[in-house]
Scaffold this motif. Sequence first.
Motif, PDB file in Angstrom:
ATOM      1  N   UNK A 131      -5.047  17.371   3.323  1.00  0.00           N
ATOM      2  CA  UNK A 131      -5.706  17.716   4.589  1.00  0.00           C
ATOM      3  C   UNK A 131      -7.212  17.826   4.402  1.00  0.00           C
ATOM      4  N   UNK A 132      -7.618  18.468   3.299  1.00  0.00           N
ATOM      5  CA  UNK A 132      -9.056  18.640   3.045  1.00  0.00           C
ATOM      6  C   UNK A 132      -9.733  17.292   2.841  1.00  0.00           C
ATOM      7  N   UNK A 192       0.835  -1.213   0.000  1.00  0.00           N
ATOM      8  CA  UNK A 192       0.000   0.000   0.000  1.00  0.00           C
ATOM      9  C   UNK A 192       0.864   1.255   0.000  1.00  0.00           C
ATOM     10  N   UNK A 193       2.099   1.103   0.493  1.00  0.00           N
ATOM     11  CA  UNK A 193       2.953   2.274   0.645  1.00  0.00           C
ATOM     12  C   UNK A 193       3.275   2.961  -0.677  1.00  0.00           C
ATOM     13  N   UNK A 194       3.248   2.208  -1.769  1.00  0.00           N
ATOM     14  CA  UNK A 194       3.565   2.821  -3.060  1.00  0.00           C
ATOM     15  C   UNK A 194       2.518   3.878  -3.418  1.00  0.00           C
ATOM     16  N   UNK A 195       1.246   3.600  -3.059  1.00  0.00           N
ATOM     17  CA  UNK A 195       0.191   4.602  -3.291  1.00  0.00           C
ATOM     18  C   UNK A 195       0.428   5.828  -2.417  1.00  0.00           C
ATOM     19  N   UNK A 196       0.839   5.532  -1.167  1.00  0.00           N
ATOM     20  CA  UNK A 196       1.083   6.637  -0.234  1.00  0.00           C
ATOM     21  C   UNK A 196       2.208   7.528  -0.738  1.00  0.00           C
ATOM     22  N   UNK A 197       3.313   6.884  -1.177  1.00  0.00           N
ATOM     23  CA  UNK A 197       4.440   7.659  -1.713  1.00  0.00           C
ATOM     24  C   UNK A 197       4.002   8.504  -2.906  1.00  0.00           C
ATOM     25  N   UNK A 198       3.161   7.906  -3.751  1.00  0.00           N
ATOM     26  CA  UNK A 198       2.759   8.616  -4.972  1.00  0.00           C
ATOM     27  C   UNK A 198       1.868   9.804  -4.650  1.00  0.00           C
ATOM     28  N   UNK A 199       0.839   9.577  -3.836  1.00  0.00           N
ATOM     29  CA  UNK A 199      -0.063  10.726  -3.620  1.00  0.00           C
ATOM     30  C   UNK A 199       0.572  11.812  -2.759  1.00  0.00           C
ATOM     31  N   UNK A 200       1.455  11.424  -1.818  1.00  0.00           N
ATOM     32  CA  UNK A 200       2.095  12.487  -1.039  1.00  0.00           C
ATOM     33  C   UNK A 200       3.065  13.291  -1.908  1.00  0.00           C
ATOM     34  N   UNK A 201       3.691  12.633  -2.880  1.00  0.00           N
ATOM     35  CA  UNK A 201       4.616  13.367  -3.740  1.00  0.00           C
ATOM     36  C   UNK A 201       3.887  14.272  -4.724  1.00  0.00           C
ATOM     37  N   UNK A 202       2.666  13.891  -5.099  1.00  0.00           N
ATOM     38  CA  UNK A 202       1.965  14.656  -6.130  1.00  0.00           C
ATOM     39  C   UNK A 202       0.920  15.629  -5.584  1.00  0.00           C
ATOM     40  N   UNK A 203       0.202  15.239  -4.527  1.00  0.00           N
ATOM     41  CA  UNK A 203      -0.898  16.086  -4.061  1.00  0.00           C
ATOM     42  C   UNK A 203      -0.373  17.197  -3.150  1.00  0.00           C
ATOM     43  N   UNK A 204      -0.866  18.415  -3.329  1.00  0.00           N
ATOM     44  CA  UNK A 204      -0.510  19.480  -2.392  1.00  0.00           C
ATOM     45  C   UNK A 204      -0.994  19.131  -0.977  1.00  0.00           C
TER      46      UNK A 204
END
Lengths: 113, 242
Positions: free
Chosen positions: A97-98, A80-92
Amino acid sequence: MSGTEAAANSTYSFRDHTTGKPTTTYSSAMSSPFDIKTFKFDTPQFDPRFPHVNQTKHCAQNYVDYHKCVAVKGEDFEPCQIFWKTFTSLCPVDWVERWDDQREAGKFPVKIE
Amino acid sequence: MTWLDVPAPWAMRLQDAASPNQEGIHELYDHIMFYLALVLGLVSYMTIVIVKDFTKNKFAHKQLRHGQTLEIIWTMFPALILLLMSFPSFILLYLSDEVLTPALTVKIVGLQWYWKYEYSDFVNKTGETLEYESYIMPDDMLEEGNTRLLDTDTSIVLPVDTHVRFIVTANDVMHSFAVPSLGIKIDATPGRLNQVSTLMERTGVFYGQCSELCGVNHALMPMKMQCVTMEDFLTYLSELSE
């Protein structure tokens, strides 16, 4: 424990994005993750689903995928961490937070369960 | 060697390139300038010849109604010139859009009237993403050698010879992220993430200005980018993550 808290642990690692496996793991016992001898870049690579300049859905899809993944497999499920790495790197940070607030309030527009 | 990385008084040409994209833009510029000179020469020559031949000659070509050969030539010739300019232009355009194998992602958020930079590939000791804001250096705080309306309090620090992906967005109104030395100009639109990449080939300080009218202080939100060696970049990151 959310993804952000997971990273807040004393151990954190950079992952190979093709295999999802950790390349190097750093713990607080080590001096710094930014040591030139061990430092490795790790950032989301080209995804053929999102070949355009507009990467909005690349971010959103990985945010949804991470929470779906965690909902099914649990926080500790490593892939699952690969998704986490991807969205944290791309999403502001503001967006994440929202969306976190919306999920907690049950108002997130995508069904996670 | 001194590079032209800042606007200079009476500067007529483009700033020096620091990335392959901007080098390509320079090459295209020179390429198009060649055709421009060619057309200018031809048109000037023809104008002079026509004026010279036909002034004070009331009856010259009195019977001429139309000329098919001439029509074909003056239609085909501009079309060919445009074609010759469009091919290198399209090649460059689509090459500039490619984001292949980035090593680092930096998020750039435009706000009224400052920029926010997020280095989300990295986290600080409490697990939060590395982020900071960048404001213009006010005139009364400028020091000798600073550039007015371009210097900022903090800057984007990036490593040299590394593929960097920028994710550009805005939080209130539209802004535009632009760095002429790198050949980057991309809109920062609220609710949308735009992607652009660069590869800086030399260390240096590069400046840019918001390029989409965003309100009264549109002119007062420049961006400053420092390209440093990998060692310095890692030192910067570890200081930032303290």
